[in-house]
Write an enzyme that holds these catalytic residues in place. Sequence first.
Site, PDB file in Angstrom:
ATOM      1  N   CYS A 206       0.959  -1.131   0.011  1.00 54.84           N
ATOM      2  CA  CYS A 206      -0.026  -0.076   0.079  1.00 54.84           C
ATOM      3  C   CYS A 206       0.636   1.178   0.062  1.00 54.84           C
ATOM      4  O   CYS A 206       0.376   2.352  -0.736  1.00 54.84           O
ATOM      5  CB  CYS A 206      -0.968  -0.109   1.147  1.00 54.84           C
ATOM      6  SG  CYS A 206      -0.160  -0.202   2.682  1.00 54.84           S
TER       7      CYS A 206
ATOM      8  N   HIS B 209      -1.781   0.210   7.528  1.00 52.86           N
ATOM      9  CA  HIS B 209      -2.369   0.896   6.218  1.00 52.86           C
ATOM     10  C   HIS B 209      -1.833   2.218   5.789  1.00 52.86           C
ATOM     11  O   HIS B 209      -1.783   3.152   6.968  1.00 52.86           O
ATOM     12  CB  HIS B 209      -3.644   0.391   6.005  1.00 52.86           C
ATOM     13  CG  HIS B 209      -4.232   0.603   4.803  1.00 52.86           C
ATOM     14  ND1 HIS B 209      -3.707  -0.236   3.598  1.00 52.86           N
ATOM     15  CD2 HIS B 209      -5.481   0.905   4.492  1.00 52.86           C
ATOM     16  CE1 HIS B 209      -4.643  -0.037   2.737  1.00 52.86           C
ATOM     17  NE2 HIS B 209      -5.613   0.496   2.970  1.00 52.86           N
TER      18      HIS B 209
ATOM     19  N   ASP C  96      -8.068   4.520  -1.958  1.00 51.93           N
ATOM     20  CA  ASP C  96      -7.422   3.331  -1.206  1.00 51.93           C
ATOM     21  C   ASP C  96      -6.793   2.103  -2.165  1.00 51.93           C
ATOM     22  O   ASP C  96      -7.538   1.827  -3.254  1.00 51.93           O
ATOM     23  CB  ASP C  96      -8.552   2.769  -0.390  1.00 51.93           C
ATOM     24  CG  ASP C  96      -8.040   1.739   0.612  1.00 51.93           C
ATOM     25  OD1 ASP C  96      -7.044   1.150   0.396  1.00 51.93           O
ATOM     26  OD2 ASP C  96      -8.810   1.369   1.532  1.00 51.93           O
TER      27      ASP C  96
END
Length: 489
Positions: free
Chosen positions: A270, A402, A423
């Site tokens: 991520c 995250h 995201d």
Amino acid sequence: MVLCDVCGQALPSEAATRRHLQRPSLGRRQPRCLPCAAASGRDELRRHMEMASPEPGPPGFRRPGAAPQCPFCGEAAGQELEEHVRARHGHLLGAPGTDTGNDEQLYECPMCSLTCTNIQILEEHVDLHLEEHNFSEGGNIRDLELAQQLQTEEDERQRSEEEKQEREEFKKLQRQYGLDNSGGFKQQFLKNMEREVDRGRMQPFEYHKRKADMMESLASGIDDGKTKTSGVIEALCKYYQNENKDVRRVWLSAGVDHFHSSLGDRGWGCGYRNFQMLLSSLLQNSFYNDCLRDTALIPSIPKIQSMIEDAWREGFDPHGASHFNNRLHGSKAWIGACEIYSLLTSLRIKCQIIDFHKPTGPMGTHPRLFEWILHYYSKDNEGGAKVLCTSKPPIYLQHQGHSRTVVGIEEKKNKSLCLLLFDPGCSSQQMQKLLKQNCDGTGLKLLRKFVGSLKEKQYQIVAVDGVLSLEEKAGRCRASQVLTSEKIP
């Protein structure tokens, strides 16, 4: 005259008393039973006396169901126990130190008050007391040593188990953060494709085609673009111009491409994907052309890893580099705000880390985070228009486990704020729904995050704000070795 403290015998002087007490009487004669004067060896004598006077309990004590026994000779006396004692052992029942009436002197043991009719028996009896005391002391010492040994073994066993558990937890963390030497993007990509083929979800020819594309991308250092979705910001701008329900104003960042995780970085990529999003916006802004002249295209994840390693070699964030053993390439290591800051600064892009290190609202919320982002987008963009498409780059948003990219913020008619987030966990199929002409706003649920939705303990953001000169870059490199973030109280 001096009386002996042990046997009560009258002695002519102190010296005679000392000689009297030092007599090795036990070594000169065979031990005798105190009550009945039976001669025996020491071990036999102890068993004999235990049978003659069992403990615990008063004279005449017996186990349930057993016949009463004489406390002096151990014989079973039945119901006539008292008559047996008076007839056979009456001479032992007199008061200590008194005459029994038969001109027989009784001697009382100074340690247990047992009366003896003979001074030699008393001496042997006292010697047994002393021997038993020494044996007890030795037993206590051995018991203490044994207890200490058992405790030491238990401590070592517990310490060994704790060390084993710590090693297992450390290995678990290494696996979680991609530091277990299990390979990087390439190895995971191939492994996941093989799994897809085994499950019948991918044909062999597709496997070989995608493998070839992946190898080409790795060789060039350029992302293959297969996870990219473009045009979302432009679609949002059109949507908000026609939407008049509850949004008072909305600020959007400059154009941003969305990148999502692939088979090669699912579960750990991520941070890299959010950097690609941020960089895609900077590449569309001519203001950053000089800084990014060597990075004209979006780099692949392994290339980004190499770029961060280059920043470390320049001297940025040595503490963070040591956490990764100065190596990212070929691993599945997670990166965060500090690595993004180091990479951007090494490219001469001016940015800052803001640390929202604790909640500032009820129920663990972070209203100060929302207020800071609102100020970031609304500064120099205070026009009266409902939709403000600013030239501001997006914001890198990090929390434990995250990271996402902030691409805008809504202000509702009730003054509440709502962030708009890209995201990396959202697929291209989901993001492309926002590009449809008949979008009714339901797809915005993927992007919208209200104050009550962000309840992690701590958040960090990396915000871009211009370019650096070479001197400013060198100064920030030195500063990063001490402090890299500003904390919001």
